[in-house]
Design an enzyme around this catalytic site. Structure first.
Site, PDB file in Angstrom:
ATOM      1  N   HIS A   1       4.549   6.579   2.740  1.00  0.00           N
ATOM      2  CA  HIS A   1       5.380   5.501   1.746  1.00  0.00           C
ATOM      3  C   HIS A   1       6.841   5.720   2.320  1.00  0.00           C
ATOM      4  O   HIS A   1       7.226   6.693   2.953  1.00  0.00           O
ATOM      5  CB  HIS A   1       5.431   6.430   0.389  1.00  0.00           C
ATOM      6  CG  HIS A   1       6.001   5.247  -0.536  1.00  0.00           C
ATOM      7  ND1 HIS A   1       7.486   5.357  -0.818  1.00  0.00           N
ATOM      8  CD2 HIS A   1       5.517   4.439  -1.527  1.00  0.00           C
ATOM      9  CE1 HIS A   1       7.797   4.514  -1.891  1.00  0.00           C
ATOM     10  NE2 HIS A   1       6.742   4.067  -2.124  1.00  0.00           N
TER      11      HIS A   1
ATOM     12  N   ASN B   1       2.182   3.890  -8.505  1.00  0.00           N
ATOM     13  CA  ASN B   1       2.777   5.147  -7.913  1.00  0.00           C
ATOM     14  C   ASN B   1       3.952   5.695  -8.816  1.00  0.00           C
ATOM     15  O   ASN B   1       5.021   4.968  -8.832  1.00  0.00           O
ATOM     16  CB  ASN B   1       3.265   4.641  -6.684  1.00  0.00           C
ATOM     17  CG  ASN B   1       4.132   5.748  -5.799  1.00  0.00           C
ATOM     18  OD1 ASN B   1       4.170   6.918  -6.345  1.00  0.00           O
ATOM     19  ND2 ASN B   1       4.856   5.433  -5.087  1.00  0.00           N
TER      20      ASN B   1
ATOM     21  N   GLU C   1       9.468   6.056   0.926  1.00  0.00           N
ATOM     22  CA  GLU C   1      10.497   7.112   0.642  1.00  0.00           C
ATOM     23  C   GLU C   1      10.443   8.305   1.389  1.00  0.00           C
ATOM     24  O   GLU C   1      11.235   9.097   1.672  1.00  0.00           O
ATOM     25  CB  GLU C   1      10.356   7.221  -1.180  1.00  0.00           C
ATOM     26  CG  GLU C   1      10.956   6.182  -1.666  1.00  0.00           C
ATOM     27  CD  GLU C   1      10.590   5.690  -3.039  1.00  0.00           C
ATOM     28  OE1 GLU C   1       9.910   6.729  -3.621  1.00  0.00           O
ATOM     29  OE2 GLU C   1      10.593   4.327  -3.361  1.00  0.00           O
TER      30      GLU C   1
ATOM     31  N   GLY D   1      11.972  -0.901  -5.541  1.00  0.00           N
ATOM     32  CA  GLY D   1      12.872  -0.316  -6.605  1.00  0.00           C
ATOM     33  C   GLY D   1      14.114  -0.967  -6.735  1.00  0.00           C
ATOM     34  O   GLY D   1      15.096  -0.643  -7.470  1.00  0.00           O
TER      35      GLY D   1
ATOM     36  N   GLU E   1       4.901  -3.058   2.294  1.00  0.00           N
ATOM     37  CA  GLU E   1       6.051  -2.617   1.435  1.00  0.00           C
ATOM     38  C   GLU E   1       7.264  -2.894   2.048  1.00  0.00           C
ATOM     39  O   GLU E   1       7.737  -2.096   2.579  1.00  0.00           O
ATOM     40  CB  GLU E   1       5.809  -1.485   0.911  1.00  0.00           C
ATOM     41  CG  GLU E   1       4.541  -0.976  -0.139  1.00  0.00           C
ATOM     42  CD  GLU E   1       4.815  -0.008  -1.112  1.00  0.00           C
ATOM     43  OE1 GLU E   1       4.800  -0.144  -2.308  1.00  0.00           O
ATOM     44  OE2 GLU E   1       5.512   1.260  -0.729  1.00  0.00           O
TER      45      GLU E   1
ATOM     46  N   SER F   1       8.450  -4.035  -6.087  1.00  0.00           N
ATOM     47  CA  SER F   1       9.269  -4.739  -7.329  1.00  0.00           C
ATOM     48  C   SER F   1       8.147  -5.682  -7.959  1.00  0.00           C
ATOM     49  O   SER F   1       8.491  -6.745  -8.647  1.00  0.00           O
ATOM     50  CB  SER F   1      10.546  -5.447  -7.033  1.00  0.00           C
ATOM     51  OG  SER F   1      11.470  -4.325  -6.852  1.00  0.00           O
TER      52      SER F   1
ATOM     53  N   LYS G   1       5.681   8.134  -8.552  1.00  0.00           N
ATOM     54  CA  LYS G   1       6.697   8.818  -7.631  1.00  0.00           C
ATOM     55  C   LYS G   1       7.098  10.229  -8.737  1.00  0.00           C
ATOM     56  O   LYS G   1       6.152  10.738  -9.315  1.00  0.00           O
ATOM     57  CB  LYS G   1       8.112   7.884  -7.537  1.00  0.00           C
ATOM     58  CG  LYS G   1       7.542   6.681  -7.292  1.00  0.00           C
ATOM     59  CD  LYS G   1       8.808   5.806  -6.745  1.00  0.00           C
ATOM     60  CE  LYS G   1       8.256   4.447  -6.371  1.00  0.00           C
ATOM     61  NZ  LYS G   1       9.512   3.531  -5.874  1.00  0.00           N
TER      62      LYS G   1
END
Ligand code: PEP
Length: 249
Positions: free
Chosen positions: A95, A10, A97, A173, A167, A213, A12
């Site tokens: 996701h 991904n 985010e 991240g 996730e 990560s 992003k």
């Protein structure tokens, strides 16, 4: 039948069209395998060029998000109908985010999932708890609620096409990875939820990824776990290191 592992990058909001093409040009032959499903989700504007550039390889291409309506007054959004023209393979839904910064809810995740399942794209449905929820020891409950809400009214044949990505938000991240035991424990739990919602047989077919990560150093241990069928990779998918993660399978 063994579940085929699936590693998806991904990207992003990273890489211009030019940078995306450069990366793919340098890496596509190293990424091209049929032992594992390998995918990349670049930014929207790079999708068609990357799709063209990877023609003739096994590399799969996906979108990072989609809207649930076919068209209409949704400024800035992109529909499944538009993505379908590109013959994409994957579409990430929910996701963290998107949930955190763009008001994505369990309800919109479900609406998007229904829509994506009407196309040829394989949905990658993301779930995961935030740090506070893990600290309060309610992470299983939180993920169960997310899975149940995401798959509301999804038919038994449709769920089998889906990929679920566990996730944990605190690991995305941040450089903080869930231990392989923590990741396996939740992926196993998600499989049990699917077994309860559908059947054990169906649950055995659904691929469940871990994301958070993942890098060349921890990939092997994570991907070796029996209920982890691959990885959704953010930061490391922007680097040559991505190849090492694919090789770890
Ligand atoms: C992600 O964005 O899905 C992700 C897992 O990111 P990272 O690998 O950078 O933690």
């Amino acid at each position: 039948m063994a579940r085929k592992k699936v590693i998806v990058g991904n990207w992003k909001m990273n890489n211009t069209i030019k940078e995306s093409l450069e990366f793919i040009n340098n890496m596509k032959y190293k990424m091209d395998t049929n032992i594992v499903d390998v995918g990349i989700c670049p930014q929207y504007l790079a999708l068609s060029k990357i799709k063209e550039e990877t023609k003739g390889t096994n590399i799969k291409i996906g979108a990072q998000n989609v809207h649930f309506a076919d068209n209409g007054a949704y400024t800035g959004e992109v529909s499944t109908k538009m993505l379908e023209e590109l013959e994409l393979d994957y579409c990430i839904i929910g996701h963290s985010e998107r949930r955190q910064y763009f008001n994505e809810t369990d309800e919109t995740v479900n609406k998007k999932l229904h829509k994506v399942l009407q196309t040829g794209m394989i949905p990658i449905v993301c779930v995961g708890e935030v740090l506070k929820e893990r600290e309060e020891n309610i992470h299983f409950e939180v993920v169960e609620k997310q899975v149940e809400a995401a798959f509301k009214d999804i038919e038994i044949l449709e769920i089998q096409k889906c990929i679920i990505a566990y996730e944990p938000v605190w690991a995305i991240g941040t450089g903080k990875t869930a231990t392989s035991v923590q990741a396996e424990e939740m992926c196993k739990y998600i499989r049990e939820i699917i077994a309860n919602l559908y059947s054990k047989e169906v649950a055995e077919k659904v691929r469940i990824q871990y994301g958070g990560s993942v890098n060349s150093g921890n990939a092997k241990e994570i991907l070796n776990m029996p209920n982890i069928d691959g990885a959704l990779v953010g930061g490391a998918s922007l680097k040559v290191e991505f190849i090492e993660i694919i090789k770890a399978v």
